[in-house]
Scaffold this motif. Structure first.
Motif, PDB file in Angstrom:
ATOM      1  N   THR A 140       0.855  -0.962   0.067  1.00  0.00           N
ATOM      2  CA  THR A 140       0.132  -0.014   0.013  1.00  0.00           C
ATOM      3  C   THR A 140       0.978   1.470   0.071  1.00  0.00           C
ATOM      4  OG1 THR A 140      -0.213  -0.133   2.386  1.00  0.00           O
ATOM      5  CG2 THR A 140      -1.728  -1.308   1.264  1.00  0.00           C
ATOM      6  N   LEU A 141       2.244   1.220   0.214  1.00  0.00           N
ATOM      7  CA  LEU A 141       2.992   2.382   0.428  1.00  0.00           C
ATOM      8  C   LEU A 141       3.164   2.830  -0.919  1.00  0.00           C
ATOM      9  CD1 LEU A 141       5.648   1.121   2.920  1.00  0.00           C
ATOM     10  CD2 LEU A 141       3.821   2.769   3.192  1.00  0.00           C
ATOM     11  N   SER A 142       3.122   4.299  -1.249  1.00  0.00           N
ATOM     12  CA  SER A 142       3.488   4.955  -2.358  1.00  0.00           C
ATOM     13  C   SER A 142       4.886   5.214  -2.781  1.00  0.00           C
ATOM     14  CB  SER A 142       2.390   5.905  -2.820  1.00  0.00           C
ATOM     15  OG  SER A 142       2.807   7.022  -1.718  1.00  0.00           O
ATOM     16  N   LEU A 143       5.194   5.694  -3.981  1.00  0.00           N
ATOM     17  CA  LEU A 143       6.509   6.169  -3.868  1.00  0.00           C
ATOM     18  C   LEU A 143       6.751   7.474  -3.066  1.00  0.00           C
ATOM     19  CD1 LEU A 143       9.325   5.971  -5.447  1.00  0.00           C
ATOM     20  CD2 LEU A 143       8.289   7.449  -7.400  1.00  0.00           C
ATOM     21  N   ASP A 144       5.575   8.252  -3.090  1.00  0.00           N
ATOM     22  CA  ASP A 144       5.892   9.457  -2.165  1.00  0.00           C
ATOM     23  C   ASP A 144       6.056   8.977  -0.667  1.00  0.00           C
ATOM     24  OD1 ASP A 144       5.645  11.124  -4.386  1.00  0.00           O
ATOM     25  OD2 ASP A 144       3.490  11.580  -3.917  1.00  0.00           O
ATOM     26  N   ASP A 145       5.407   8.015  -0.021  1.00  0.00           N
ATOM     27  CA  ASP A 145       5.536   7.494   1.167  1.00  0.00           C
ATOM     28  C   ASP A 145       7.116   7.109   1.334  1.00  0.00           C
ATOM     29  OD1 ASP A 145       2.763   7.734   1.830  1.00  0.00           O
ATOM     30  OD2 ASP A 145       2.329   5.839   1.045  1.00  0.00           O
ATOM     31  N   LEU A 146       7.519   6.167   0.363  1.00  0.00           N
ATOM     32  CA  LEU A 146       8.982   5.510   0.623  1.00  0.00           C
ATOM     33  C   LEU A 146       9.925   6.775   0.367  1.00  0.00           C
ATOM     34  CD1 LEU A 146       8.292   2.645  -1.792  1.00  0.00           C
ATOM     35  CD2 LEU A 146       8.636   2.448   0.628  1.00  0.00           C
ATOM     36  N   GLY A 198      12.861   8.129   3.522  1.00  0.00           N
ATOM     37  CA  GLY A 198      14.106   8.407   3.483  1.00  0.00           C
ATOM     38  C   GLY A 198      14.895   6.968   2.292  1.00  0.00           C
ATOM     39  N   VAL A 199      14.053   6.166   1.576  1.00  0.00           N
ATOM     40  CA  VAL A 199      14.376   5.144   0.689  1.00  0.00           C
ATOM     41  C   VAL A 199      15.060   5.938  -0.485  1.00  0.00           C
ATOM     42  CG1 VAL A 199      13.780   3.359  -0.799  1.00  0.00           C
ATOM     43  CG2 VAL A 199      12.784   3.561   1.367  1.00  0.00           C
ATOM     44  N   ARG A 200      16.196   5.309  -0.914  1.00  0.00           N
ATOM     45  CA  ARG A 200      16.742   6.092  -2.157  1.00  0.00           C
ATOM     46  C   ARG A 200      16.445   5.281  -3.388  1.00  0.00           C
ATOM     47  NH1 ARG A 200      21.383   8.374  -1.905  1.00  0.00           N
ATOM     48  NH2 ARG A 200      20.269   9.535  -0.061  1.00  0.00           N
ATOM     49  N   ARG A 201      16.114   4.254  -3.626  1.00  0.00           N
ATOM     50  CA  ARG A 201      15.777   3.402  -4.691  1.00  0.00           C
ATOM     51  C   ARG A 201      14.660   2.413  -4.692  1.00  0.00           C
ATOM     52  NH1 ARG A 201      20.142   0.162  -8.365  1.00  0.00           N
ATOM     53  NH2 ARG A 201      19.314  -1.822  -7.337  1.00  0.00           N
ATOM     54  N   VAL A 202      13.746   2.525  -5.467  1.00  0.00           N
ATOM     55  CA  VAL A 202      12.413   1.543  -5.578  1.00  0.00           C
ATOM     56  C   VAL A 202      12.612   0.437  -6.616  1.00  0.00           C
ATOM     57  CG1 VAL A 202      10.187   1.334  -5.230  1.00  0.00           C
ATOM     58  CG2 VAL A 202      11.329   3.060  -3.909  1.00  0.00           C
ATOM     59  N   THR A 203      12.607  -0.630  -6.587  1.00  0.00           N
ATOM     60  CA  THR A 203      12.404  -1.662  -7.774  1.00  0.00           C
ATOM     61  C   THR A 203      11.192  -2.286  -7.592  1.00  0.00           C
ATOM     62  OG1 THR A 203      13.792  -3.175  -6.174  1.00  0.00           O
ATOM     63  CG2 THR A 203      14.726  -1.808  -8.109  1.00  0.00           C
ATOM     64  N   VAL A 204      10.708  -3.037  -8.492  1.00  0.00           N
ATOM     65  CA  VAL A 204       9.454  -3.919  -8.585  1.00  0.00           C
ATOM     66  C   VAL A 204       9.357  -5.431  -8.842  1.00  0.00           C
ATOM     67  CG1 VAL A 204       8.059  -1.893  -8.934  1.00  0.00           C
ATOM     68  CG2 VAL A 204       8.698  -3.219 -10.926  1.00  0.00           C
ATOM     69  N   GLY A 205      10.855  -5.846  -8.823  1.00  0.00           N
ATOM     70  CA  GLY A 205      11.280  -7.150  -8.881  1.00  0.00           C
ATOM     71  C   GLY A 205      10.521  -7.897 -10.269  1.00  0.00           C
ATOM     72  N   GLY A 206       9.988  -8.831 -10.005  1.00  0.00           N
ATOM     73  CA  GLY A 206       9.207  -9.644 -11.190  1.00  0.00           C
ATOM     74  C   GLY A 206       7.878  -9.384 -11.283  1.00  0.00           C
ATOM     75  N   SER A 207       7.378  -8.256 -10.509  1.00  0.00           N
ATOM     76  CA  SER A 207       5.711  -8.225 -10.470  1.00  0.00           C
ATOM     77  C   SER A 207       5.154  -7.753 -11.650  1.00  0.00           C
ATOM     78  CB  SER A 207       5.615  -7.070  -9.337  1.00  0.00           C
ATOM     79  OG  SER A 207       5.945  -5.810  -9.600  1.00  0.00           O
ATOM     80  N   ILE A 208       5.892  -6.825 -12.389  1.00  0.00           N
ATOM     81  CA  ILE A 208       5.314  -6.499 -13.720  1.00  0.00           C
ATOM     82  C   ILE A 208       5.379  -7.946 -14.618  1.00  0.00           C
ATOM     83  CG2 ILE A 208       5.536  -5.046 -16.014  1.00  0.00           C
ATOM     84  CD1 ILE A 208       7.082  -3.132 -14.355  1.00  0.00           C
ATOM     85  N   ALA A 209       6.211  -8.586 -14.652  1.00  0.00           N
ATOM     86  CA  ALA A 209       6.404  -9.595 -15.722  1.00  0.00           C
ATOM     87  C   ALA A 209       5.266 -10.768 -15.066  1.00  0.00           C
ATOM     88  CB  ALA A 209       7.610 -10.565 -15.340  1.00  0.00           C
TER      89      ALA A 209
END
Length: 287
Positions: free
Chosen positions: A223-229, A233-244
């Motif tokens: 439920t966390l958004s990029l703005d939340d992250l 203080g998170v620097r980088r966000v990936t999504v792994g294999g979720s799009i695939a």
């Protein structure tokens, strides 16, 4: 590393200096080009997505995955080379455990990844062995250090990411922090702790890890958004294999509709031939 690859790698390193950015994961040139066209400043690969595209399972515990099912280093680096060559933005490679236990093997893998045109890559500490799911702490650090020493000797820019799967195999948050900091001290540019999905856990990781943090979203419908992250203080966000996996969900639904009902409603929301042709024209690439 040629001039174009070096420029991409330098741009990729700059993304890790400050702020927070989203680094989506692709599995082939087509998926990477679509992500590039959406405006992302860089793209990563997903080992899971690459494996699925080859009709193989993702890297798992050996008991659940015979060795012949695993995507080998040659195949993975071939895909990395294809994707890197098809993009105008930097590419970061999912290198799993470096395709071998020894620090020397990991160093070779990273050197070959640079030669394939990637701007960065992850090395994880997951072994695939249920009796010892993570590489020994000391060995894990030596593996990261060997990769950094090889990069330093070559003098090429490359974002080395130290990934710990401690949380994924039932380890404690303290262990994840300890390993992440050790990998950063050994020369990693960024720490990656998959399995952290809530604000409290991620906030603690940001506070206690002495360097940039990558987290992965999309694994459990976070439920966390990029703005939340970003605020955490998170620097980088990936999504792994979720799009695939989302794409394969659609494929499976279409296959079942065709086989079970003989209807074609799956095609209602398809991209047109013209749209895809325009996306994939070489002349449409962003510089």
């Amino acid at each position: 590393m040629d001039t174009d690859s070096r420029a991409k790698a330098q741009r990729f390193a700059e993304l890790h200096r400050e702020g927070c950015f989203l680094l989506p994961n692709a599995w082939d040139v087509g998926s990477a080009r679509i992500l590039e066209a959406a405006g992302f400043p860089a793209v990563a690969t997903t080992s899971a997505g690459v494996a699925f595209s080859l009709g193989r399972p993702d890297h798992d515990f050996f008991a659940e995955q015979p060795p012949e099912d695993r995507v080998d280093r040659e195949t993975m680096l071939g895909r990395v080379r294809e994707i890197a060559g098809g993009l105008a933005v930097p590419l970061s490679a999912d290198l799993e455990d470096g395709y071998g236990e020894s620090p020397e093997t990991v160093a070779t893998t990273v050197a070959r990844t640079v030669a394939a045109g990637a701007a960065g890559g992850n090395i994880e500490d997951f072994t695939g062995d249920r009796t010892r799911p993570l590489y020994d702490h000391k060995l894990s650090v030596e593996r990261v250090r060997a990769a950094r020493e090889t990069l330093a000797a070559d003098g090429e820019p490359f974002v080395l990411v130290g990934r710990t799967d401690a949380l994924l195999v039932g380890g404690t948050l303290d262990e994840a922090v300890r390993r992440a900091n050790a990998y950063l001290e050994a020369g990693a540019d960024c720490a990656f702790v998959p399995g952290a999905a809530d604000a409290e856990t991620i906030g603690r990781l940001v506070r206690e890890i002495d360097g940039p943090l990558n987290v992965v979203m999309g694994l459990t419908g976070n439920t966390l958004s990029l703005d939340d992250l970003r605020a955490l203080g998170v620097r980088r966000v990936t999504v792994g294999g979720s799009i695939a996996r989302a794409m394969y969900r659609r494929l499976l639904d279409a296959a079942r509709e065709l086989a079970d009902q003989g209807t074609f409603s799956y095609a209602t929301d398809q991209l047109s031939q013209t749209e895809l042709n325009d996306l994939f024209r070489q002349g449409s690439r962003q510089g």
